[in-house]
Design a protein around this motif. Structure first.
Motif, PDB file in Angstrom:
ATOM      1  N   SER A 163       0.827  -1.212   0.000  1.00  0.00           N
ATOM      2  CA  SER A 163       0.000   0.000   0.000  1.00  0.00           C
ATOM      3  C   SER A 163       0.861   1.262   0.000  1.00  0.00           C
ATOM      4  CB  SER A 163      -0.952   0.003   1.207  1.00  0.00           C
ATOM      5  OG  SER A 163      -0.269  -0.236   2.413  1.00  0.00           O
ATOM      6  N   PHE A 164       2.146   1.104   0.232  1.00  0.00           N
ATOM      7  CA  PHE A 164       3.119   2.205   0.138  1.00  0.00           C
ATOM      8  C   PHE A 164       4.496   1.553   0.089  1.00  0.00           C
ATOM      9  CE2 PHE A 164       2.276   1.288   4.551  1.00  0.00           C
ATOM     10  CZ  PHE A 164       3.515   1.287   5.164  1.00  0.00           C
ATOM     11  N   SER A 165       5.523   2.340  -0.163  1.00  0.00           N
ATOM     12  CA  SER A 165       6.881   1.798  -0.234  1.00  0.00           C
ATOM     13  C   SER A 165       7.285   1.253   1.129  1.00  0.00           C
ATOM     14  CB  SER A 165       7.882   2.882  -0.662  1.00  0.00           C
ATOM     15  OG  SER A 165       7.615   3.296  -1.977  1.00  0.00           O
ATOM     16  N   THR A 166       7.600  -0.021   1.178  1.00  0.00           N
ATOM     17  CA  THR A 166       7.930  -0.692   2.438  1.00  0.00           C
ATOM     18  C   THR A 166       9.141  -0.027   3.096  1.00  0.00           C
ATOM     19  OG1 THR A 166       7.026  -2.754   1.597  1.00  0.00           O
ATOM     20  CG2 THR A 166       8.555  -2.926   3.449  1.00  0.00           C
ATOM     21  N   ILE A 167       9.018   0.236   4.399  1.00  0.00           N
ATOM     22  CA  ILE A 167      10.097   0.866   5.161  1.00  0.00           C
ATOM     23  C   ILE A 167      10.763  -0.200   6.034  1.00  0.00           C
ATOM     24  CG2 ILE A 167      10.652   2.577   6.931  1.00  0.00           C
ATOM     25  CD1 ILE A 167       8.225   4.220   5.913  1.00  0.00           C
ATOM     26  N   VAL A 168      12.042  -0.447   5.782  1.00  0.00           N
ATOM     27  CA  VAL A 168      12.862  -1.343   6.618  1.00  0.00           C
ATOM     28  C   VAL A 168      14.103  -0.548   6.998  1.00  0.00           C
ATOM     29  CG1 VAL A 168      14.248  -3.455   6.678  1.00  0.00           C
ATOM     30  CG2 VAL A 168      12.014  -3.466   5.536  1.00  0.00           C
ATOM     31  N   LEU A 169      14.246  -0.226   8.282  1.00  0.00           N
ATOM     32  CA  LEU A 169      15.354   0.609   8.747  1.00  0.00           C
ATOM     33  C   LEU A 169      16.006  -0.041   9.959  1.00  0.00           C
ATOM     34  CD1 LEU A 169      13.453   4.009   8.614  1.00  0.00           C
ATOM     35  CD2 LEU A 169      15.075   3.167   6.913  1.00  0.00           C
ATOM     36  N   SER A 170      17.326   0.000   9.991  1.00  0.00           N
ATOM     37  CA  SER A 170      18.045  -0.640  11.097  1.00  0.00           C
ATOM     38  C   SER A 170      19.068   0.306  11.710  1.00  0.00           C
ATOM     39  CB  SER A 170      18.734  -1.916  10.605  1.00  0.00           C
ATOM     40  OG  SER A 170      19.662  -1.619   9.584  1.00  0.00           O
ATOM     41  N   GLY A 171      19.379   0.033  12.988  1.00  0.00           N
ATOM     42  CA  GLY A 171      20.400   0.831  13.672  1.00  0.00           C
ATOM     43  C   GLY A 171      20.011   2.289  13.771  1.00  0.00           C
ATOM     44  N   ALA A 172      20.986   3.168  13.566  1.00  0.00           N
ATOM     45  CA  ALA A 172      20.748   4.609  13.678  1.00  0.00           C
ATOM     46  C   ALA A 172      19.716   5.096  12.668  1.00  0.00           C
ATOM     47  CB  ALA A 172      22.059   5.370  13.500  1.00  0.00           C
ATOM     48  N   LYS A 173      19.582   4.389  11.538  1.00  0.00           N
ATOM     49  CA  LYS A 173      18.624   4.803  10.502  1.00  0.00           C
ATOM     50  C   LYS A 173      17.178   4.712  10.988  1.00  0.00           C
ATOM     51  CE  LYS A 173      18.799   3.854   6.213  1.00  0.00           C
ATOM     52  NZ  LYS A 173      18.736   2.935   5.057  1.00  0.00           N
ATOM     53  N   ALA A 174      16.919   3.942  12.036  1.00  0.00           N
ATOM     54  CA  ALA A 174      15.559   3.816  12.560  1.00  0.00           C
ATOM     55  C   ALA A 174      15.044   5.131  13.147  1.00  0.00           C
ATOM     56  CB  ALA A 174      15.491   2.701  13.598  1.00  0.00           C
ATOM     57  N   SER A 175      15.918   6.143  13.230  1.00  0.00           N
ATOM     58  CA  SER A 175      15.476   7.456  13.709  1.00  0.00           C
ATOM     59  C   SER A 175      14.821   8.270  12.594  1.00  0.00           C
ATOM     60  CB  SER A 175      16.663   8.253  14.266  1.00  0.00           C
ATOM     61  OG  SER A 175      17.507   8.681  13.214  1.00  0.00           O
ATOM     62  N   LEU A 176      14.797   7.737  11.372  1.00  0.00           N
ATOM     63  CA  LEU A 176      14.213   8.451  10.229  1.00  0.00           C
ATOM     64  C   LEU A 176      12.785   7.952  10.027  1.00  0.00           C
ATOM     65  CD1 LEU A 176      17.287   7.975   7.842  1.00  0.00           C
ATOM     66  CD2 LEU A 176      16.788   9.987   9.263  1.00  0.00           C
ATOM     67  N   PRO A 177      11.773   8.712  10.445  1.00  0.00           N
ATOM     68  CA  PRO A 177      10.398   8.199  10.388  1.00  0.00           C
ATOM     69  C   PRO A 177       9.999   7.667   9.010  1.00  0.00           C
ATOM     70  CG  PRO A 177      10.458  10.210  11.659  1.00  0.00           C
ATOM     71  CD  PRO A 177      11.832  10.039  11.070  1.00  0.00           C
ATOM     72  N   HIS A 178      10.466   8.309   7.940  1.00  0.00           N
ATOM     73  CA  HIS A 178      10.151   7.858   6.590  1.00  0.00           C
ATOM     74  C   HIS A 178      11.428   7.609   5.791  1.00  0.00           C
ATOM     75  CE1 HIS A 178       5.678   9.327   6.409  1.00  0.00           C
ATOM     76  NE2 HIS A 178       5.859   8.262   7.156  1.00  0.00           N
ATOM     77  N   GLY A 179      12.412   6.985   6.426  1.00  0.00           N
ATOM     78  CA  GLY A 179      13.659   6.663   5.734  1.00  0.00           C
ATOM     79  C   GLY A 179      13.454   5.596   4.667  1.00  0.00           C
ATOM     80  N   MET A 180      14.466   5.430   3.836  1.00  0.00           N
ATOM     81  CA  MET A 180      14.405   4.451   2.746  1.00  0.00           C
ATOM     82  C   MET A 180      15.390   3.321   3.006  1.00  0.00           C
ATOM     83  SD  MET A 180      12.213   5.570   0.457  1.00  0.00           S
ATOM     84  CE  MET A 180      12.678   4.878  -1.131  1.00  0.00           C
ATOM     85  N   PRO A 181      14.962   2.069   2.813  1.00  0.00           N
ATOM     86  CA  PRO A 181      15.912   0.968   2.954  1.00  0.00           C
ATOM     87  C   PRO A 181      16.989   1.039   1.883  1.00  0.00           C
ATOM     88  CG  PRO A 181      13.793   0.175   2.121  1.00  0.00           C
ATOM     89  CD  PRO A 181      13.609   1.614   2.473  1.00  0.00           C
ATOM     90  N   ASP A 182      18.219   0.666   2.253  1.00  0.00           N
ATOM     91  CA  ASP A 182      19.311   0.653   1.283  1.00  0.00           C
ATOM     92  C   ASP A 182      20.194  -0.558   1.546  1.00  0.00           C
ATOM     93  OD1 ASP A 182      20.876   1.336   3.502  1.00  0.00           O
ATOM     94  OD2 ASP A 182      20.962   3.465   2.984  1.00  0.00           O
ATOM     95  N   ASN A 183      21.456  -0.475   1.171  1.00  0.00           N
ATOM     96  CA  ASN A 183      22.359  -1.623   1.307  1.00  0.00           C
ATOM     97  C   ASN A 183      22.968  -1.764   2.700  1.00  0.00           C
ATOM     98  OD1 ASN A 183      22.080  -2.681  -1.305  1.00  0.00           O
ATOM     99  ND2 ASN A 183      23.432  -1.090  -2.130  1.00  0.00           N
ATOM    100  N   LYS A 184      22.543  -0.932   3.632  1.00  0.00           N
ATOM    101  CA  LYS A 184      23.077  -1.052   4.988  1.00  0.00           C
ATOM    102  C   LYS A 184      22.801  -2.450   5.547  1.00  0.00           C
ATOM    103  CE  LYS A 184      22.483   0.348   9.752  1.00  0.00           C
ATOM    104  NZ  LYS A 184      22.458  -1.072  10.139  1.00  0.00           N
ATOM    105  N   PRO A 185      23.817  -3.121   6.072  1.00  0.00           N
ATOM    106  CA  PRO A 185      23.593  -4.442   6.673  1.00  0.00           C
ATOM    107  C   PRO A 185      22.913  -4.336   8.039  1.00  0.00           C
ATOM    108  CG  PRO A 185      25.910  -3.852   6.831  1.00  0.00           C
ATOM    109  CD  PRO A 185      25.241  -2.749   6.065  1.00  0.00           C
ATOM    110  N   ILE A 186      22.035  -5.273   8.309  1.00  0.00           N
ATOM    111  CA  ILE A 186      21.370  -5.367   9.612  1.00  0.00           C
ATOM    112  C   ILE A 186      22.345  -6.079  10.556  1.00  0.00           C
ATOM    113  CG2 ILE A 186      19.417  -6.419  10.828  1.00  0.00           C
ATOM    114  CD1 ILE A 186      17.914  -6.235   8.057  1.00  0.00           C
ATOM    115  N   THR A 187      22.733  -5.404  11.637  1.00  0.00           N
ATOM    116  CA  THR A 187      23.785  -5.948  12.496  1.00  0.00           C
ATOM    117  C   THR A 187      23.328  -6.092  13.946  1.00  0.00           C
ATOM    118  OG1 THR A 187      24.678  -3.720  12.815  1.00  0.00           O
ATOM    119  CG2 THR A 187      25.643  -5.013  11.062  1.00  0.00           C
ATOM    120  N   LYS A 188      24.082  -6.876  14.679  1.00  0.00           N
ATOM    121  CA  LYS A 188      23.762  -7.166  16.080  1.00  0.00           C
ATOM    122  C   LYS A 188      23.681  -5.875  16.877  1.00  0.00           C
ATOM    123  CE  LYS A 188      24.741 -10.863  19.293  1.00  0.00           C
ATOM    124  NZ  LYS A 188      25.574 -12.047  19.556  1.00  0.00           N
TER     125      LYS A 188
END
Length: 368
Positions: free
Chosen positions: A193-218
């Motif tokens: 219904s909209f562009s899926t938002i997947v954000l990890s680490g510090a990027k999770a502070s972006l309410p409408h950030g865009m997923p990119d090649n950042k690896p999801i880490t411990k």
């Protein structure tokens, strides 16, 4: 379902007559769907539901390439196809005739170009904005509409449950996004219904950030905000997870947001200003000392579109009534650290109580 479309059209026509509108042109594709059942994105081509109050008739103008599906789906059976080499406004005039002085338009949808074309074929017409009335009409959902949203929620919660099983440390945000959108189709959605938002680490502070090649880490927060369209209706949920073990501060922030979401949902009922729901949720975050990190509204209407009326912000004095369906999604977003959002979907029942439509757990879940 046909009686729903007739009732919706009759309600709109009554409003148009009260406003002394002679002709109404409904161009927003989602509004066309609401009144006719024909669901299409015409892109740059002309498509409109046109209501002639003088002749008490209505026509659906569609691109020729959509004629077959329009004939199959549309409640309005007077369908006028327009091929690509034709001037749609000339076709409009040829079909309707002349002499219309007051035309109802959705002013948020009509571009200056459309206005110029209408002026060319209907010179000196005056317009009245009908968009706000249509938004208010759509804002109140029937039980049948609620069930459609509920089904879309069921699908996206199934996607969430299966999707988090596929999260692996080192996986890119984009890769997880692709997995989630594959599951949407697999489980029966027409699409996101909209562009899926997947954000990890510090990027999770972006309410409408865009997923990119950042690896999801411990140690990362993993924020997933997504929804699907099923049968023309949308869902929209957010959950935040932690990869591995959470820190004390992550747990603190998570618990505050969870309490804020629960408080907002608990405040929802008929008869109060809708801003009260925002304030109830916001105060939890403010009192915990994180007010500066929550700077957007607490929610929005949900239905045929993922963002529609009502807007659930603290200054909105709209009185909550039965039929409203909206999100409650407070968050804390700390630049450089990360963020948490937990989003629920709520429907106001006929008796004025709130029904929580979302069922996916809100406890902090550790992945990996």
């Amino acid at each position: 379902m046909t009686e729903h479309y007739q009732h919706r059209l009759n309600t709109l026509k009554k409003h148009l007559e009260q406003q002394q509108v002679e002709l109404a042109i409904v161009k927003d594709p989602k509004n066309v769907f609401y009144y006719t059942g024909f669901n299409s994105d015409p892109h740059e081509r002309f498509m409109a539901l046109v209501i002639d109050l003088k002749k008490q008739s209505h026509h659906l103008f569609v691109p020729s390439l959509d004629l077959e599906i329009a004939e199959e789906q549309s409640f309005v059976k007077e369908i006028i196809p327009i091929s690509d080499e034709m001037d749609p406004y000339q076709i409009l005039k040829n079909t309707l005739g002349e002499g219309f002085q007051t035309i109802g338009l959705e002013t948020k949808t009509i571009s200056l170009y459309h206005h110029e074309q209408l002026n060319k074929y209907f010179p000196d017409y005056r317009y009245k904005n009908i968009g706000e009335f249509i938004s208010r009409q759509r804002m109140r959902k029937t039980q049948e509409e609620c069930e459609k949203v509920q089904h879309a929620i069921h699908v996206i919660e199934k996607v969430m449950g299966e999707g988090i099983k596929r999260v692996k440390e080192g996986m890119a945000e984009q890769e997880l996004t692709a997995e989630l959108e594959f599951l949407m189709r697999k489980f029966g959605a027409d699409g996101p219904s909209f562009s899926t938002i997947v954000l990890s680490g510090a990027k999770a502070s972006l309410p409408h950030g865009m997923p990119d090649n950042k690896p999801i880490t411990k140690g990362d927060f993993l924020l997933i905000d997504m929804g699907v369209i099923v049968d023309g209706y949308c869902s929209d949920i957010t959950r935040t997870f932690v990869i591995g073990e959470e820190t004390e501060k992550q747990r603190e922030i998570y618990d505050i947001v969870r309490k804020s979401t629960e408080t907002g949902v608990a405040a929802a009922k008929a008869g109060i200003p809708i801003g009260q729901i925002d304030r109830a949720a916001r105060n939890v975050i403010k009192e915990a000392g994180y007010g500066q990190y929550f700077n957007n509204r607490v929610g929005h209407g949900l239905g045929i579109e993922v963002h529609e009326e009502p807007s659930v912000h603290e200054n909105n004095e709209l009185v909550v009534e039965s039929g409203l369906l909206f999100t409650v999604e407070p968050g804390i977003y700390i630049p450089g650290f990360g963020g948490v959002r937990i989003e629920e979907n709520v429907y106001i029942n006929e008796d004025g109580t709130a029904r929580l439509l979302t069922t996916f757990p809100t406890e902090l879940m550790r992945i990996g």
